[in-house]
Structures are given as C-alpha cells and as structure tokens.
Design an enzyme around this catalytic site. Structure first.
Site, PDB file in Angstrom:
ATOM      1  N   HIS A  77      -3.155   0.085  -3.824  1.00 51.23           N
ATOM      2  CA  HIS A  77      -3.267  -0.627  -3.143  1.00 51.23           C
ATOM      3  C   HIS A  77      -3.078  -2.059  -3.938  1.00 51.23           C
ATOM      4  CE1 HIS A  77      -3.934   1.547   0.199  1.00 51.23           C
ATOM      5  NE2 HIS A  77      -5.208   1.842  -0.331  1.00 51.23           N
ATOM      6  N   SER A 134       1.152  -1.517  -0.310  1.00 54.05           N
ATOM      7  CA  SER A 134       0.183  -0.164   0.013  1.00 54.05           C
ATOM      8  C   SER A 134       0.719   1.537  -0.333  1.00 54.05           C
ATOM      9  CB  SER A 134      -1.128  -0.004   1.368  1.00 54.05           C
ATOM     10  OG  SER A 134      -1.715  -0.771   0.955  1.00 54.05           O
ATOM     11  N   GLU A 155      -2.578  18.971  -3.175  1.00 51.70           N
ATOM     12  CA  GLU A 155      -4.147  19.413  -3.224  1.00 51.70           C
ATOM     13  C   GLU A 155      -5.242  18.110  -2.843  1.00 51.70           C
ATOM     14  OE1 GLU A 155      -0.890  20.710  -6.141  1.00 51.70           O
ATOM     15  OE2 GLU A 155      -1.860  19.439  -5.159  1.00 51.70           O
ATOM     16  N   SER A 156      -4.374  17.193  -2.111  1.00 54.01           N
ATOM     17  CA  SER A 156      -5.427  16.073  -1.954  1.00 54.01           C
ATOM     18  C   SER A 156      -4.733  14.446  -1.591  1.00 54.01           C
ATOM     19  CB  SER A 156      -6.609  15.787  -2.111  1.00 54.01           C
ATOM     20  OG  SER A 156      -7.240  14.544  -1.367  1.00 54.01           O
ATOM     21  N   CYS A 206      -7.427  18.353  -5.397  1.00 53.15           N
ATOM     22  CA  CYS A 206      -8.835  19.667  -4.992  1.00 53.15           C
ATOM     23  C   CYS A 206      -8.685  21.281  -5.976  1.00 53.15           C
ATOM     24  CB  CYS A 206      -8.652  20.197  -3.508  1.00 53.15           C
ATOM     25  SG  CYS A 206      -9.873  18.514  -2.828  1.00 53.15           S
TER      26      CYS A 206
END
Length: 122
Positions: A74, A61, A68-69, A89
């Site tokens: 995974h 993972s 921005e986010s 974002c």
C-alpha cells in the site's frame, strides 16, 4: 509396538513493515508495483495465483494471492511511504527475501521490519 507419530505442523511466517523515503515515481506506478510483487513472489519461492491493484488518489494498493498466502503493498506517494506485508504458509518459501526485494525496488532509504511466527502444532 507402536512407533512415534509426528505431530503435523502448520508453517506460518509473516514479514511486514513500513518503508520510508521511497522513490515517489515507483509508488505511483501501478504496473511497476505489480511487476515488483510478481518478482518478489519468485524471489520468495512462492506460487503466484492472482494479483489485483487499485489506484487510490495518487497511491496504489496491490494485493497478490500466492498459493502459500499473500503479498501486499500500500503506497502513499505524497509521503514517500509504503507498507508491505508478506505472509507464507509454506516451509519452502522465504518471505524475508520477498520483503527485502520489495524494500530494494521501492528504494526505501529506511524501513521497519517485523516478523511473526504464526506456525502451529496440533
């Protein structure tokens, strides 16, 4: 006379999906997956802040925090399968390009892609 006031807008674009028949060796390789995520952030015009990864059995993972986010991968090497989520974002970013870069680097023979507009006007 009062002018028109524009409504502030929060931009939120999410591209996510499942990748099938991926390169098994890449799916197991923590360092390679981190490199892929770092480059995906560049391709998507995002600012990488931090990246963490965990080996879980044979799978990996990877979670990248971008200004921005986030970007996540995974993997399940035993099934040649991975899931990917790219959320941004920033109006200046392109999460679709970042997602497709990851698809190509994992050598997925097929994949699903979903897009969500999570923008909001106030």
């Amino acid at each position: 006379m009062m002018g028109v006031v524009s409504t502030p807008k929060v931009v939120g674009r999410q591209v996510y999906g499942s990748l099938y028949e991926c390169d098994n060796e890449v799916l197991k390789d923590v360092k390679r997956l981190e490199e892929i995520v770092k480059e995906a952030a560049k391709v998507g015009n995002m600012t990488l802040l931090d990246i963490k990864s965990w080996k879980i059995g044979e799978g990996v993972s990877v979670v990248a925090i971008v200004l921005e986010s986030h970007i996540t991968i995974h993997t399940w090497p035993e099934y040649n399968f991975a899931t990917v989520d790219v959320y941004s974002c920033g109006a200046h970013t392109d999460p679709y390009k970042a997602f497709m870069y990851i698809v190509n680097e994992l050598k997925a023979k097929r994949y699903t892609i979903n897009e969500a507009d999570r923008s909001s006007e106030f």
